[in-house]
Design an enzyme around this catalytic site. Structure first.
Site, PDB file in Angstrom:
ATOM      1  CD  GLU A 103      -2.880   1.516   2.149  1.00  0.00           C
ATOM      2  OE1 GLU A 103      -2.793   0.855   3.191  1.00  0.00           O
ATOM      3  OE2 GLU A 103      -3.761   2.376   1.931  1.00  0.00           O
ATOM      4  CG  ASP A 122     -12.037  11.904  -1.615  1.00  0.00           C
ATOM      5  OD1 ASP A 122     -10.902  11.823  -2.105  1.00  0.00           O
ATOM      6  OD2 ASP A 122     -12.274  12.580  -0.597  1.00  0.00           O
ATOM      7  CD  GLU A 165       2.152   8.076   4.793  1.00  0.00           C
ATOM      8  OE1 GLU A 165       1.109   7.714   4.259  1.00  0.00           O
ATOM      9  OE2 GLU A 165       2.635   9.212   4.610  1.00  0.00           O
ATOM     10  CG  PHE A 171      -8.719  10.212   4.026  1.00  0.00           C
ATOM     11  CD1 PHE A 171      -8.042  11.332   4.454  1.00  0.00           C
ATOM     12  CD2 PHE A 171      -9.036  10.100   2.693  1.00  0.00           C
ATOM     13  CE1 PHE A 171      -7.683  12.316   3.561  1.00  0.00           C
ATOM     14  CE2 PHE A 171      -8.682  11.069   1.792  1.00  0.00           C
ATOM     15  CZ  PHE A 171      -7.997  12.187   2.228  1.00  0.00           C
ATOM     16  CD  GLU A 172     -14.357   4.751   1.500  1.00  0.00           C
ATOM     17  OE1 GLU A 172     -13.467   3.939   1.821  1.00  0.00           O
ATOM     18  OE2 GLU A 172     -15.326   4.445   0.790  1.00  0.00           O
ATOM     19  CG  ASP A 231      -1.706  13.886  -0.276  1.00  0.00           C
ATOM     20  OD1 ASP A 231      -2.553  13.951   0.632  1.00  0.00           O
ATOM     21  OD2 ASP A 231      -0.561  13.418  -0.099  1.00  0.00           O
TER      22      ASP A 231
END
Ligand SMILES: C[S@@+](CC[C@H](N)C(=O)[O-])C[C@H]1O[C@@H](n2cnc3c(N)ncnc32)[C@H](O)[C@@H]1O
Length: 284
Positions: A86, A197, A111, A265-266, A161
């Site tokens: 991920e 999104d 990350e 976040f979602e 982002d």
């Protein structure tokens, strides 16, 4: 326990190219945020980093990766198993949930944000996971040299982002050069799952991957037409757009990936009435 969400980086950050771009010559998709650890995050780091953090040699900043370094997954996990990577794992909600559900797979969280990785360690500890490793690193460097070619079974990029302003689009992670790196890292037949999104970024993702000879859309033409998410963004004037009768005839949007847990976040995107776009591509 903190519930701080993985916030998108500021859209106002100008594309100032810091030290991290000197080695890997491309605008980076992140801005530097605080790296101070406190409380439970610091404790998780102290107790778990020796086992779960991949300690990579650097060439410049603490997010760079020495191009000579190659990750040995079998040694890191102590076993051979399908590898899921991920990119931009944030606070680790999605990857630790998936790792708990699928103990037969290995998971690597990539990350740049140190507190996010510490939070991921905290979740690893709470869930007693053994099949997750984390690395603080700039994703393009991980995909181009750190991971052996053809070593990743699934690659995930969830809610990268958005970099809304046109002058910042060059900072978006998912672009042609990144798709080439993703294709390099994936096994033939490996899957690249994406979610966003923001409809403009979703369209960019679809354009980039449809144009790539390395990838095939697993859901060609699906969810286009009047009920599709892109048409709905236009029809309802979502994301602050002016309502229009533009119809997305192309489609190609995947159903929601059921292996992706609903992250904070979602959830914020849902609360703000933004629609979620999923895409799934297979490496040819
Ligand atoms: C908007 S957040 C989404 C986090 C997470 N995927 C989620 O859905 O909750 C995007 C994350 O990507 C990370 N990121 C941005 N550019 C990156 C890069 N080049 N390499 C690794 N991580 C990156 C950011 O630090 C941030 O945590």
């Amino acid at each position: 326990m903190t519930t701080e969400p993985a916030l998108p980086v500021s859209d106002d950050a100008d594309g100032a190219e810091g030290p991290e771009t000197q080695h890997f010559r491309a605008p980076v998709s992140f801005v530097r945020r605080g790296s101070r650890l406190q409380g439970r995050r610091q404790q998780a780091w102290d107790e778990l980093s020796d086992v779960f953090v991949i300690d990579v040699p650097r060439v410049s900043s603490d997010t760079s990766v020495d191009p000579e370094y190659v990750f040995d997954a079998e040694a890191a996990f102590g076993r051979k198993a399908p590898l899921v990577v991920e990119i931009g794992s944030g606070l680790g909600e999605a990857i630790t949930h998936a790792a708990e559900q699928n103990p037969e797979k290995n998971y690597l969280a990539v990350e740049v944000y140190l507190p996010g990785l510490a939070q991921t360690l905290q979740r690893i500890g709470q869930k007693n996971l053994t099949n997750v490793r984390v690395v603080q690193a700039n994703a393009p460097e991980v995909l181009s040299t750190m991971l052996p070619a053809g070593s990743v079974d699934e690659l995930w990029v969830f809610f990268p982002d958005p970099w809304h302003k046109t002058r910042h689009h060059k900072r978006r992670m998912v672009k042609d050069s990144f798709a080439e790196l993703a294709a390099r890292a994936l096994v033939p037949g490996g899957l690249w799952r994406l979610a966003t999104d923001w409809s403009d970024y979703a369209v960019q993702m679809r354009d980039v991957l449809d144009a790539s000879p390395c990838f095939e859309n697993l859901h060609p033409g699906e969810r286009g037409g009047p009920d599709g998410p892109l048409t709905q963004v236009h029809a309802q004037g979502l994301e602050g757009k002016e309502a229009s009768d533009d119809v997305d005839t192309r489609g190609g949007w995947a159903p929601r990936f059921e292996g992706r847990t609903l992250t904070s976040f979602e959830n914020k995107a849902h609360q703000a009435n933004r629609l979620i776009f999923d895409l799934t591509y297979r490496k040819a």
